[in-house]
Design a protein around this motif. Sequence first.
Motif, mmCIF file in Angstrom:
data_model
loop_
_atom_site.group_PDB
_atom_site.id
_atom_site.type_symbol
_atom_site.label_atom_id
_atom_site.label_comp_id
_atom_site.label_asym_id
_atom_site.label_seq_id
_atom_site.Cartn_x
_atom_site.Cartn_y
_atom_site.Cartn_z
ATOM 1 N N ASN A 147 -1.335 -1.395 7.682
ATOM 2 C CA ASN A 147 -0.902 -2.788 7.558
ATOM 3 C C ASN A 147 0.276 -2.920 6.597
ATOM 4 N N ALA A 148 0.270 -2.152 5.506
ATOM 5 C CA ALA A 148 1.406 -2.176 4.586
ATOM 6 C C ALA A 148 2.672 -1.684 5.288
ATOM 7 N N ALA A 149 2.522 -0.681 6.156
ATOM 8 C CA ALA A 149 3.677 -0.179 6.917
ATOM 9 C C ALA A 149 4.204 -1.249 7.871
ATOM 10 N N ASN A 150 3.288 -1.961 8.546
ATOM 11 C CA ASN A 150 3.717 -3.024 9.454
ATOM 12 C C ASN A 150 4.420 -4.152 8.703
ATOM 13 N N LEU A 151 3.896 -4.470 7.523
ATOM 14 C CA LEU A 151 4.531 -5.491 6.693
ATOM 15 C C LEU A 151 5.922 -5.031 6.241
ATOM 16 N N ALA A 152 6.061 -3.744 5.985
ATOM 17 C CA ALA A 152 7.369 -3.194 5.617
ATOM 18 C C ALA A 152 8.362 -3.338 6.767
ATOM 19 N N ILE A 153 7.887 -3.107 7.982
ATOM 20 C CA ILE A 153 8.755 -3.254 9.160
ATOM 21 C C ILE A 153 9.218 -4.703 9.294
ATOM 22 N N ASN A 154 8.301 -5.655 9.095
ATOM 23 C CA ASN A 154 8.680 -7.063 9.130
ATOM 24 C C ASN A 154 9.770 -7.358 8.106
ATOM 25 N N TYR A 155 9.599 -6.832 6.906
ATOM 26 C CA TYR A 155 10.562 -7.077 5.832
ATOM 27 C C TYR A 155 11.914 -6.418 6.156
ATOM 28 N N ALA A 156 11.862 -5.215 6.704
ATOM 29 C CA ALA A 156 13.104 -4.528 7.082
ATOM 30 C C ALA A 156 13.862 -5.322 8.148
#
Length: 359
Positions: free
Chosen positions: A69-78
């Motif tokens: 989930n942290a990785a998915n949130l990082a993708i959103n932020y990117a």
Amino acid sequence: MSITSKALVLTGALFCSSGFSNTDARTEFSQTYHAYQRAVENSEYEKIEQFAKLAYEQGKAVFGEKSQNAANLAINYAKALSHHDSKEALVVLNEAIDTLTVLQGKYSTDLIDPFILKVELLLPNQDLTAREYVGFAIDIAQHHSNHLLESKIYFEAAKLFNRAHDYSRVKSYLNHADDINKKYLPKDAVHRLTVDLWVAELLSARKQHKEAVAKLNDVIAVFDERLDFDHPIELTAHSRLVGLYEKMGMSEQATKHCLMIAKMTPWHDDVEQTPLYRKEPEYPQRALKARAQGWVDLEFTITPEGFVEDISVLDKQHGPLFVKNTIKALKQWRYAPKFEDGEAVSAKSTVRMEFKLSR
């Protein structure tokens, strides 16, 4: 664009996990993430970046820094950063890619969207490694024997490289997608029809007008034979055929498609009609020498066949300098005619043609 159509899903089971931090942190994260979702729905770009960053920071505390989930949130932020800070976006995105690779392995389909986003971030700097990440995404699709996914990756890559003006790569990727579609997808698959439009456009750009016409007529035949409803893809195919036939000097064939478009789209008397084919007027030499700019307002009749007749000048700036070339160009335009009671009829329309010099 999301190729795999996957997104972060926050379930009740996740929030009940004993690995989470305190309830206040979970509640705060939930509020932030829902604010991010609302910003996305409303296309509020400043808020998207604001809440994407906050959700990413809070999410790492709630889910763990190396969680999916942290990785998915990082993708959103990117994604949010990609519009104005590609360097920072790449840093955040690489963290997400590393985390997903460790958790799921190098053939996880969850890696495809971040790989394509990385291609998008690298291309403006003409970074040749962008091609490598297209290849990584293709390897994943091939590993899973997912032909539709493979074709979608090639198609998305073609669109990105088109924006970067790398047309040889666009041709290669489109041809790969087209070959896959012909072999594995039904003719009426929306993705296949969409790729067909792009292939036709590529053929037209390369002056292969006959091949482009054949491709577009194949698209229309699919709708005639297999689908009993109008679709934007069919409308686009008819529209492009009008332009191609006019370029080829085949106005009679273009008329057929003008009429088909007219049947598919309503006529609005209070709206300036959009031409299906237009020839831009030449800038008069006298005006160029004088560095003159101006415009011409015209009224004209659209015939039942979509031709332009009865042109009259309503108003103009800078006298007769631009009028002659404007009328000459307008006579070559084609329109979808007005329909009344199932029949094409003549109708009036107007247009303003502007002449502006580049600075």
